[in-house]
Design a protein around this motif. Sequence first.
Motif, PDB file in Angstrom:
ATOM      1  N   THR A 186     -31.480 -46.487  -9.221  1.00 28.95           N
ATOM      2  CA  THR A 186     -32.002 -46.038  -7.926  1.00 28.95           C
ATOM      3  C   THR A 186     -31.365 -46.829  -6.794  1.00 28.95           C
ATOM      4  O   THR A 186     -30.944 -46.262  -5.776  1.00 28.95           O
ATOM      5  CB  THR A 186     -33.532 -46.222  -7.881  1.00 28.95           C
ATOM      6  N   ALA A 187     -31.293 -48.159  -6.967  1.00 25.62           N
ATOM      7  CA  ALA A 187     -30.756 -49.024  -5.910  1.00 25.62           C
ATOM      8  C   ALA A 187     -29.297 -48.720  -5.624  1.00 25.62           C
ATOM      9  O   ALA A 187     -28.880 -48.621  -4.463  1.00 25.62           O
ATOM     10  CB  ALA A 187     -30.921 -50.490  -6.305  1.00 25.62           C
ATOM     11  N   ILE A 188     -28.506 -48.550  -6.679  1.00 23.23           N
ATOM     12  CA  ILE A 188     -27.072 -48.288  -6.489  1.00 23.23           C
ATOM     13  C   ILE A 188     -26.848 -46.913  -5.875  1.00 23.23           C
ATOM     14  O   ILE A 188     -25.979 -46.732  -5.015  1.00 23.23           O
ATOM     15  CB  ILE A 188     -26.324 -48.433  -7.832  1.00 23.23           C
ATOM     16  N   ALA A 189     -27.651 -45.924  -6.306  1.00 25.74           N
ATOM     17  CA  ALA A 189     -27.529 -44.582  -5.725  1.00 25.74           C
ATOM     18  C   ALA A 189     -27.798 -44.610  -4.227  1.00 25.74           C
ATOM     19  O   ALA A 189     -27.122 -43.925  -3.438  1.00 25.74           O
ATOM     20  CB  ALA A 189     -28.492 -43.623  -6.424  1.00 25.74           C
ATOM     21  N   VAL A 190     -28.792 -45.414  -3.819  1.00 27.15           N
ATOM     22  CA  VAL A 190     -29.129 -45.534  -2.394  1.00 27.15           C
ATOM     23  C   VAL A 190     -28.002 -46.234  -1.633  1.00 27.15           C
ATOM     24  O   VAL A 190     -27.757 -45.944  -0.454  1.00 27.15           O
ATOM     25  CB  VAL A 190     -30.457 -46.307  -2.224  1.00 27.15           C
ATOM     26  N   MET A 191     -27.304 -47.143  -2.303  1.00 29.73           N
ATOM     27  CA  MET A 191     -26.265 -47.933  -1.632  1.00 29.73           C
ATOM     28  C   MET A 191     -24.940 -47.202  -1.480  1.00 29.73           C
ATOM     29  O   MET A 191     -24.073 -47.649  -0.728  1.00 29.73           O
ATOM     30  CB  MET A 191     -26.034 -49.243  -2.390  1.00 29.73           C
ATOM     31  N   ILE A 192     -24.759 -46.105  -2.192  1.00 31.99           N
ATOM     32  CA  ILE A 192     -23.478 -45.387  -2.106  1.00 31.99           C
ATOM     33  C   ILE A 192     -23.146 -44.983  -0.666  1.00 31.99           C
ATOM     34  O   ILE A 192     -22.022 -45.217  -0.188  1.00 31.99           O
ATOM     35  CB  ILE A 192     -23.469 -44.167  -3.059  1.00 31.99           C
ATOM     36  N   PRO A 193     -24.097 -44.385   0.100  1.00 29.20           N
ATOM     37  CA  PRO A 193     -23.757 -44.052   1.500  1.00 29.20           C
ATOM     38  C   PRO A 193     -23.461 -45.291   2.347  1.00 29.20           C
ATOM     39  O   PRO A 193     -22.662 -45.224   3.283  1.00 29.20           O
ATOM     40  CB  PRO A 193     -25.033 -43.342   2.003  1.00 29.20           C
ATOM     41  N   ILE A 194     -24.108 -46.419   2.022  1.00 26.35           N
ATOM     42  CA  ILE A 194     -23.907 -47.655   2.791  1.00 26.35           C
ATOM     43  C   ILE A 194     -22.483 -48.176   2.625  1.00 26.35           C
ATOM     44  O   ILE A 194     -21.922 -48.793   3.533  1.00 26.35           O
ATOM     45  CB  ILE A 194     -24.927 -48.728   2.349  1.00 26.35           C
ATOM     46  N   THR A 195     -21.893 -47.920   1.441  1.00 24.84           N
ATOM     47  CA  THR A 195     -20.568 -48.481   1.146  1.00 24.84           C
ATOM     48  C   THR A 195     -19.417 -47.639   1.692  1.00 24.84           C
ATOM     49  O   THR A 195     -18.252 -47.998   1.505  1.00 24.84           O
ATOM     50  CB  THR A 195     -20.381 -48.646  -0.373  1.00 24.84           C
ATOM     51  N   TYR A 196     -19.716 -46.510   2.339  1.00 26.74           N
ATOM     52  CA  TYR A 196     -18.643 -45.697   2.930  1.00 26.74           C
ATOM     53  C   TYR A 196     -17.816 -46.545   3.891  1.00 26.74           C
ATOM     54  O   TYR A 196     -18.349 -47.233   4.763  1.00 26.74           O
ATOM     55  CB  TYR A 196     -19.223 -44.508   3.702  1.00 26.74           C
TER      56      TYR A 196
ATOM     57  N   GLY B 281     -19.235 -42.789 -10.088  1.00 28.24           N
ATOM     58  CA  GLY B 281     -19.230 -41.838  -8.979  1.00 28.24           C
ATOM     59  C   GLY B 281     -18.968 -42.523  -7.650  1.00 28.24           C
ATOM     60  O   GLY B 281     -18.232 -41.998  -6.796  1.00 28.24           O
ATOM     61  N   ALA B 282     -19.543 -43.729  -7.474  1.00 33.43           N
ATOM     62  CA  ALA B 282     -19.342 -44.474  -6.227  1.00 33.43           C
ATOM     63  C   ALA B 282     -17.882 -44.868  -6.054  1.00 33.43           C
ATOM     64  O   ALA B 282     -17.326 -44.799  -4.948  1.00 33.43           O
ATOM     65  CB  ALA B 282     -20.231 -45.716  -6.224  1.00 33.43           C
ATOM     66  N   LEU B 283     -17.240 -45.289  -7.159  1.00 32.07           N
ATOM     67  CA  LEU B 283     -15.825 -45.679  -7.089  1.00 32.07           C
ATOM     68  C   LEU B 283     -14.938 -44.488  -6.730  1.00 32.07           C
ATOM     69  O   LEU B 283     -13.991 -44.625  -5.945  1.00 32.07           O
ATOM     70  CB  LEU B 283     -15.381 -46.269  -8.430  1.00 32.07           C
ATOM     71  N   ILE B 284     -15.237 -43.343  -7.299  1.00 33.30           N
ATOM     72  CA  ILE B 284     -14.445 -42.139  -7.000  1.00 33.30           C
ATOM     73  C   ILE B 284     -14.591 -41.768  -5.526  1.00 33.30           C
ATOM     74  O   ILE B 284     -13.616 -41.385  -4.860  1.00 33.30           O
ATOM     75  CB  ILE B 284     -14.874 -40.974  -7.918  1.00 33.30           C
ATOM     76  N   VAL B 285     -15.832 -41.907  -5.010  1.00 27.94           N
ATOM     77  CA  VAL B 285     -16.068 -41.643  -3.580  1.00 27.94           C
ATOM     78  C   VAL B 285     -15.236 -42.596  -2.721  1.00 27.94           C
ATOM     79  O   VAL B 285     -14.727 -42.219  -1.654  1.00 27.94           O
ATOM     80  CB  VAL B 285     -17.577 -41.793  -3.258  1.00 27.94           C
ATOM     81  N   LEU B 286     -15.066 -43.827  -3.195  1.00 28.16           N
ATOM     82  CA  LEU B 286     -14.295 -44.835  -2.448  1.00 28.16           C
ATOM     83  C   LEU B 286     -12.785 -44.687  -2.645  1.00 28.16           C
ATOM     84  O   LEU B 286     -12.005 -45.474  -2.106  1.00 28.16           O
ATOM     85  CB  LEU B 286     -14.718 -46.238  -2.882  1.00 28.16           C
ATOM     86  N   GLY B 287     -12.378 -43.697  -3.436  1.00 27.44           N
ATOM     87  CA  GLY B 287     -10.951 -43.452  -3.636  1.00 27.44           C
ATOM     88  C   GLY B 287     -10.338 -44.249  -4.769  1.00 27.44           C
ATOM     89  O   GLY B 287      -9.111 -44.362  -4.869  1.00 27.44           O
ATOM     90  N   ILE B 288     -11.174 -44.794  -5.651  1.00 23.70           N
ATOM     91  CA  ILE B 288     -10.695 -45.585  -6.794  1.00 23.70           C
ATOM     92  C   ILE B 288     -10.986 -44.816  -8.060  1.00 23.70           C
ATOM     93  O   ILE B 288     -12.122 -44.404  -8.297  1.00 23.70           O
ATOM     94  CB  ILE B 288     -11.391 -46.966  -6.859  1.00 23.70           C
ATOM     95  N   GLN B 289      -9.973 -44.624  -8.897  1.00 24.28           N
ATOM     96  CA  GLN B 289     -10.168 -43.945 -10.175  1.00 24.28           C
ATOM     97  C   GLN B 289     -10.141 -44.970 -11.297  1.00 24.28           C
ATOM     98  O   GLN B 289      -9.088 -45.483 -11.657  1.00 24.28           O
ATOM     99  CB  GLN B 289      -9.074 -42.893 -10.403  1.00 24.28           C
ATOM    100  N   PRO B 290     -11.321 -45.320 -11.861  1.00 27.10           N
ATOM    101  CA  PRO B 290     -11.339 -46.276 -12.967  1.00 27.10           C
ATOM    102  C   PRO B 290     -10.587 -45.715 -14.167  1.00 27.10           C
ATOM    103  O   PRO B 290     -10.596 -44.512 -14.415  1.00 27.10           O
ATOM    104  CB  PRO B 290     -12.836 -46.422 -13.292  1.00 27.10           C
ATOM    105  N   GLY B 291      -9.947 -46.584 -14.907  1.00 33.08           N
ATOM    106  CA  GLY B 291      -9.199 -46.155 -16.074  1.00 33.08           C
ATOM    107  C   GLY B 291      -8.091 -47.127 -16.392  1.00 33.08           C
ATOM    108  O   GLY B 291      -8.021 -48.234 -15.833  1.00 33.08           O
ATOM    109  N   PRO B 292      -7.189 -46.755 -17.287  1.00 30.42           N
ATOM    110  CA  PRO B 292      -6.126 -47.660 -17.735  1.00 30.42           C
ATOM    111  C   PRO B 292      -5.241 -48.199 -16.613  1.00 30.42           C
ATOM    112  O   PRO B 292      -4.688 -49.294 -16.718  1.00 30.42           O
ATOM    113  CB  PRO B 292      -5.309 -46.786 -18.698  1.00 30.42           C
ATOM    114  N   LEU B 293      -5.085 -47.413 -15.518  1.00 26.55           N
ATOM    115  CA  LEU B 293      -4.207 -47.848 -14.428  1.00 26.55           C
ATOM    116  C   LEU B 293      -4.916 -48.726 -13.399  1.00 26.55           C
ATOM    117  O   LEU B 293      -4.279 -49.219 -12.467  1.00 26.55           O
ATOM    118  CB  LEU B 293      -3.622 -46.617 -13.718  1.00 26.55           C
ATOM    119  N   LEU B 294      -6.201 -48.938 -13.578  1.00 28.32           N
ATOM    120  CA  LEU B 294      -6.956 -49.735 -12.597  1.00 28.32           C
ATOM    121  C   LEU B 294      -6.420 -51.155 -12.516  1.00 28.32           C
ATOM    122  O   LEU B 294      -6.317 -51.730 -11.430  1.00 28.32           O
ATOM    123  CB  LEU B 294      -8.445 -49.744 -12.956  1.00 28.32           C
ATOM    124  N   MET B 295      -6.063 -51.732 -13.668  1.00 28.10           N
ATOM    125  CA  MET B 295      -5.587 -53.123 -13.696  1.00 28.10           C
ATOM    126  C   MET B 295      -4.246 -53.280 -12.997  1.00 28.10           C
ATOM    127  O   MET B 295      -3.916 -54.377 -12.524  1.00 28.10           O
ATOM    128  CB  MET B 295      -5.477 -53.621 -15.143  1.00 28.10           C
TER     129      MET B 295
END
Length: 497
Positions: free
Chosen positions: A43-53, A334-348
């Motif tokens: 719940t807390a992280i879902a609420v924080m997603i708009p804050i992190t824009y 979902g929050a990372l994707i919204v921020l333009g980051i795609q987690p996965g093998p290329l993240l490192m």
Amino acid sequence: MDVFQGLVQGFEVAFSMQGLLFVFIGVSTGTIIGMIPGLGPITAIAVMIPITYGMNPAIALLLMAGVYYGAAYGGAAASILLNAPGTSEATATTFDGYPLAKQGKAGKALAIAAIGSFVGGTISVIFLTLFAPLLANVAVSFGPPEYFALMLMGLMAIASLSEGSTIKALLSGVIGLMIATIGIDDQTGTPRFTFGTPHLMEGIDFIVIALGLFALAEVTSLILNRSAKLKDMKKIGSLKITKKEYKELAPTMGRQSVLGFLVGVLPGAGGTISSFLAYIFEKKISKNPEEFGKGSIKGVAAPETANNAANNGAFVPLLSLGIPGSGTTAVMLGALIVLGIQPGPLLMTDHTDVFWAVIASMYIGNVILLILNLPLIPYISRILLVPRPLLISLVIFFCIIGVYAVNFSTFHLYILLAFGIIGYVMRLIQFPAAPLLLAFILGSMMEQAFRQSLTISNGSLSIFVTSPVAAVLLFIAFLSLLVPIVKDFREKRKSTK
């Protein structure tokens, strides 16, 4: 980039003024939210997603990660003091944490929970630093047959959660499995046991059952047994842990840090399952298993260490593969994707600052949480000094708010009441509630894995023995079921002679 260079880059971000500020805000918020039954980090992280824009993705993830492992710390407080799990991961902590509080040792129980959380979090983040890519490959190798065998192994261990009859524990588990089938079938879309009401289409939420069986059942017991004195409950007790207790707890925390981390690495497993498995495992290998459930310090240390280790382990598939390891990391994905980051093998390689900043923040966050929580224990424990009528009202209030916050449905408040009554009746007839809860957690995942396995094998059960990992886990599951039954049989034979 090697590990050392990556950590240096990560600590540069995490130790910046902005980084430290958001780590502190995250862990503090997470701790407070973890103490409130029903809310939890999702719940807390879902609420924080708009804050992190618009924020730096590395800093935004520091904030959300802080909330995640901060909630694991905070969840123990309500479990120990009120028998009302703050988060699902803290449910197993109630088994021995609340009995310790009733014995006037709430301070010690909270101190053990904080130290166990620190140890589990720190050891697991070291593993995360060194072995994330390797363990990600292990996690991917776990298919439906292996998941089914793992869940069945956990299910067969429910007999270990009972001090009395093994048959009663197994019957309690069967009830939990039956409740897990309520709702829409994920594969066919068919409603099951909904009795025509749309309120049951999504099934029954875990927190409703946990708060009903433990918190409301305890409240009912306090109301109906008003003559019973709880003098020791008013004592907070010392926070001091003796050298002897440290020696007892050190191996437990070490073992459960490893177990919790490995379970957390598996997508979908998470801190709840790891905490139950840690408690069961520790009880099985204990020289004094009869102490568990009555105020064992190991019974507090094991689940608290494991669930924090599992929370860090869940970042392995998230960061390395882009696969969420738990419900909370799914929201973070979902929050990372919204921020333009795609987690996965290329993240490192593409976003090294994000990857290593998160890991570095975990080292800092665990230290902050320990420093923050230990001095606050005497103040948190004062909730026990509240007069019994007010304390009962407070528990009922938290239960109602926690359940209503899950899906804003008054229908689930009636379900909460029903499980409160069921929990109290189970106490009267000496049916353990823990096996019901564990079976409910594992039931739906086990069913899904079983059906997926049969789909893959065209209906052949041989898929469960052709996989070496699944075969070994099934053999352990069989032993877990057989040993307690044989033990009960031998005890009955001795008593009849």
